[in-house]
Design a protein around this motif. Structure first.
Motif, mmCIF file in Angstrom:
data_model
loop_
_atom_site.group_PDB
_atom_site.id
_atom_site.type_symbol
_atom_site.label_atom_id
_atom_site.label_comp_id
_atom_site.label_asym_id
_atom_site.label_seq_id
_atom_site.Cartn_x
_atom_site.Cartn_y
_atom_site.Cartn_z
ATOM 1 N N ALA A 299 183.801 74.655 -26.096
ATOM 2 C CA ALA A 299 182.395 74.752 -26.474
ATOM 3 C C ALA A 299 181.524 73.894 -25.566
ATOM 4 N N PHE A 300 181.979 72.696 -25.239
ATOM 5 C CA PHE A 300 181.166 71.808 -24.387
ATOM 6 C C PHE A 300 181.016 72.375 -22.979
ATOM 7 N N PHE A 301 182.079 72.928 -22.419
ATOM 8 C CA PHE A 301 181.981 73.513 -21.079
ATOM 9 C C PHE A 301 181.108 74.768 -21.092
ATOM 10 N N ILE A 302 181.159 75.546 -22.171
ATOM 11 C CA ILE A 302 180.279 76.718 -22.271
ATOM 12 C C ILE A 302 178.821 76.280 -22.286
ATOM 13 N N GLY A 303 178.516 75.216 -23.033
ATOM 14 C CA GLY A 303 177.145 74.713 -23.057
ATOM 15 C C GLY A 303 176.688 74.184 -21.713
ATOM 16 N N LEU A 304 177.579 73.499 -20.989
ATOM 17 C CA LEU A 304 177.213 72.989 -19.665
ATOM 18 C C LEU A 304 176.948 74.130 -18.681
ATOM 19 N N MET A 305 177.729 75.186 -18.756
ATOM 20 C CA MET A 305 177.545 76.301 -17.821
ATOM 21 C C MET A 305 176.300 77.129 -18.150
ATOM 22 N N ARG A 306 175.840 77.104 -19.397
ATOM 23 C CA ARG A 306 174.662 77.879 -19.789
ATOM 24 C C ARG A 306 173.359 77.101 -19.617
ATOM 25 N N GLN A 307 173.414 75.933 -19.022
ATOM 26 C CA GLN A 307 172.175 75.179 -18.789
ATOM 27 C C GLN A 307 171.242 75.949 -17.855
ATOM 28 N N LYS A 308 169.959 75.744 -18.079
ATOM 29 C CA LYS A 308 168.936 76.365 -17.242
ATOM 30 C C LYS A 308 168.146 75.278 -16.540
ATOM 31 N N SER A 309 167.728 75.589 -15.329
ATOM 32 C CA SER A 309 166.872 74.651 -14.611
ATOM 33 C C SER A 309 165.444 74.739 -15.135
ATOM 34 N N TYR A 310 164.612 73.741 -14.812
ATOM 35 C CA TYR A 310 163.219 73.749 -15.271
ATOM 36 C C TYR A 310 162.457 74.955 -14.706
ATOM 37 N N ASN A 311 162.771 75.340 -13.485
ATOM 38 C CA ASN A 311 162.085 76.494 -12.889
ATOM 39 C C ASN A 311 162.445 77.790 -13.619
ATOM 40 N N ASP A 312 163.711 77.940 -13.995
ATOM 41 C CA ASP A 312 164.113 79.141 -14.735
ATOM 42 C C ASP A 312 163.417 79.204 -16.096
ATOM 43 N N ILE A 313 163.289 78.052 -16.759
ATOM 44 C CA ILE A 313 162.628 78.036 -18.066
ATOM 45 C C ILE A 313 161.143 78.347 -17.920
ATOM 46 N N ALA A 314 160.505 77.786 -16.882
ATOM 47 C CA ALA A 314 159.081 78.045 -16.666
ATOM 48 C C ALA A 314 158.824 79.521 -16.366
ATOM 49 N N ASN A 315 159.692 80.140 -15.581
ATOM 50 C CA ASN A 315 159.516 81.568 -15.283
ATOM 51 C C ASN A 315 159.804 82.441 -16.511
ATOM 52 N N GLU A 316 160.666 81.971 -17.392
ATOM 53 C CA GLU A 316 160.998 82.762 -18.575
ATOM 54 C C GLU A 316 159.875 82.749 -19.595
ATOM 55 N N ILE A 317 159.318 81.583 -19.849
ATOM 56 C CA ILE A 317 158.252 81.497 -20.866
ATOM 57 C C ILE A 317 156.864 81.608 -20.241
ATOM 58 N N LYS A 318 156.792 81.611 -18.878
ATOM 59 C CA LYS A 318 155.536 81.728 -18.152
ATOM 60 C C LYS A 318 154.533 80.650 -18.560
ATOM 61 N N LEU A 319 155.091 79.410 -18.663
ATOM 62 C CA LEU A 319 154.270 78.236 -18.968
ATOM 63 C C LEU A 319 154.772 77.075 -18.120
ATOM 64 N N HIS A 320 153.912 76.053 -18.009
ATOM 65 C CA HIS A 320 154.317 74.824 -17.328
ATOM 66 C C HIS A 320 155.283 74.037 -18.218
ATOM 67 N N VAL A 321 156.269 73.421 -17.583
ATOM 68 C CA VAL A 321 157.184 72.532 -18.288
ATOM 69 C C VAL A 321 156.727 71.108 -18.029
ATOM 70 N N VAL A 322 156.258 70.444 -19.083
ATOM 71 C CA VAL A 322 155.681 69.104 -18.978
ATOM 72 C C VAL A 322 156.521 68.153 -19.820
ATOM 73 N N GLU A 323 156.890 67.024 -19.230
ATOM 74 C CA GLU A 323 157.671 66.006 -19.936
ATOM 75 C C GLU A 323 156.768 64.823 -20.269
ATOM 76 N N ARG A 324 156.779 64.450 -21.526
ATOM 77 C CA ARG A 324 156.009 63.302 -21.990
ATOM 78 C C ARG A 324 156.973 62.172 -22.308
ATOM 79 N N GLN A 325 156.827 61.067 -21.621
ATOM 80 C CA GLN A 325 157.713 59.929 -21.789
ATOM 81 C C GLN A 325 157.052 58.922 -22.721
ATOM 82 N N MET A 326 157.603 58.843 -23.944
ATOM 83 C CA MET A 326 157.041 57.937 -24.944
ATOM 84 C C MET A 326 157.262 56.476 -24.570
#
Length: 405
Positions: A299-326
């Motif tokens: 299960a852990f290796f399946i999760g690691l292989m299914r990771q997406k990069s920030y660019n892939d996520i931004a293109n999928e949802i068509k929004l900016h990916v913004v990180e807020r550091q508390m």
């Protein structure tokens, strides 16, 4: 083998003894004074070790059920080791035992010899060494999860394949168990099953399972097979995962969370070992359901292989990916932007990044059972005193992990 013993019989007992003894007695001409007696029995036919083993050992059915695991250990000392006839506290020459009867033309007589103290000390040291069954002490770095057992220990790098070598790889054992298989001609056949993971601590890792009749063979096969099944894993800043994710295999569910630098590995010991060979340093993982070791690894290796990069996520949802550091007073940083033109409606859309990466699943948080002293007067006073320090540990952690801007 039999021997004849001389025994007196009366005339009245002769006919009964003749019927009992059979032909051997009837062949005699006169009332026999001989009785057939065997000088071989169970006690002088087998050595003492076999006799004691028959009394203290466990049957094959009992061994299969896990009984008698400590019976194979020798507890008693063999006091006959180092002993010689005629040599001891009082040394004597015994003709025919430790010396020849005739030496040259003279007859050897019994006589006393001088006492040898060095021999007594050597026998005492030999007996002391027999009583100490100490296992080889391992370096604390080389220890596994539980003492000297194999799970968690390093077994080196895989063997080279042609011109390709694995010098920078380290292999760790995750599971080492005994399995049985039923054969038509051999019955229950015992084998060792070994699950191991190997990696170069730089995002390249693989795992494999191997079985063999011997432990060393199973370890070697598992180590080499894991080196032939390598997987490339993308890491964030070469220390953690790209984003939080949810993964499952069978009845095992794992929630994995990305953590800041300095957090460490707070997870199952198998996941800790996998992260160390991959090169992940900061991570938190929560397991729900079955804790089967092979399911956790898959299960852990399946999760690691299914990771997406920030660019892939931004293109999928068509929004900016913004990180807020508390930890940096809410400082925001744009991690990725979509390649295509944004199509935003009148109301700006906001998507929870954690819920998106976890697949709209949440961790099951069980309510803790309150202790019995929760309503006592002393506990109320303690809570009043600890109120002003309620968030101090989290602040200290963030100060150590991140610097404020």
């Amino acid at each position: 083998m039999a021997r004849l013993l001389l025994k007196h019989f009366t005339i009245a007992n002769w006919w009964a003894s003749e019927v009992q003894l059979g032909k051997s007695v009837s062949a005699l001409s006169t009332p026999s004074e001989y009785v057939l007696v065997r000088n071989i029995s169970f006690f002088n036919k087998l050595p003492a070790e076999d006799i004691w083993r028959g009394v203290t050992a466990v049957s094959n059915a009992g061994k299969k059920r896990g009984r008698g695991k400590g019976t194979g250990k020798k507890v008693a000392k063999d006091l006959n080791r180092g002993q010689t006839i005629g040599l001891g506290k009082k040394n004597f020459i015994w003709p025919g035992l430790n010396a020849p009867i005739i030496r040259g033309n003279e007859i050897t007589h019994q006589q006393k010899q001088f006492e040898n103290m060095d021999r007594e000390n050597s026998i005492i040291s030999l007996r002391d060494s027999m009583g100490n069954f100490k296992l080889m002490k391992l370096n604390p770095i080389d220890r596994g999860w539980s003492g000297t057992k194999m799970p968690g220990r390093s077994i080196g790098s895989p063997d080279a394949v042609g011109e390709e070598n694995f010098n920078l790889f380290d292999t760790r054992v995750l599971e080492n168990k005994i399995v049985f298989i039923m054969k038509g001609n051999m019955g229950r056949k015992r084998r060792y099953s070994v699950l191991s993971v190997t990696g170069n601590k730089n995002g390249l890792a693989g795992f494999a399972t191997a079985k063999a009749p011997e432990v060393r063979t199973a370890l070697r096969k598992s180590r080499n097979r894991s080196g032939q099944k390598l997987i490339s894993i993308d890491l964030y800043e070469n220390r953690t995962i790209n984003h939080d994710f949810y993964t499952a295999f069978g009845k095992t569910k794992i929630f994995v969370f990305k953590k800041p630098e300095g957090y460490g590995l707070v997870c199952h010991r198998a996941i800790q070992t996998i992260c160390k060979v991959i090169g992940i340093q900061d991570l938190y993982a929560k397991i729900e359901g079955s804790t089967n070791l092979q399911h956790i690894v898959k299960a852990f290796f399946i999760g690691l292989m299914r990771q997406k990069s920030y660019n892939d996520i931004a293109n999928e949802i068509k929004l900016h990916v913004v990180e807020r550091q508390m930890a940096k007073n809410g400082f925001t940083e744009i991690k990725a932007s979509p390649v295509q033109d944004l199509q935003i409606s009148e109301n700006n859309r906001f998507i929870d990044f954690m819920q998106f990466t976890l697949g709209n699943k949440i961790v099951l948080r069980k309510k803790k059972i309150p202790p019995y002293y929760v309503n006592s007067k002393g506990h109320h006073l303690f809570e009043c005193k600890a109120e002003r320090f309620r968030n101090q540990s989290n602040v200290r952690l963030h100060k150590l992990v991140n610097c404020y801007m």
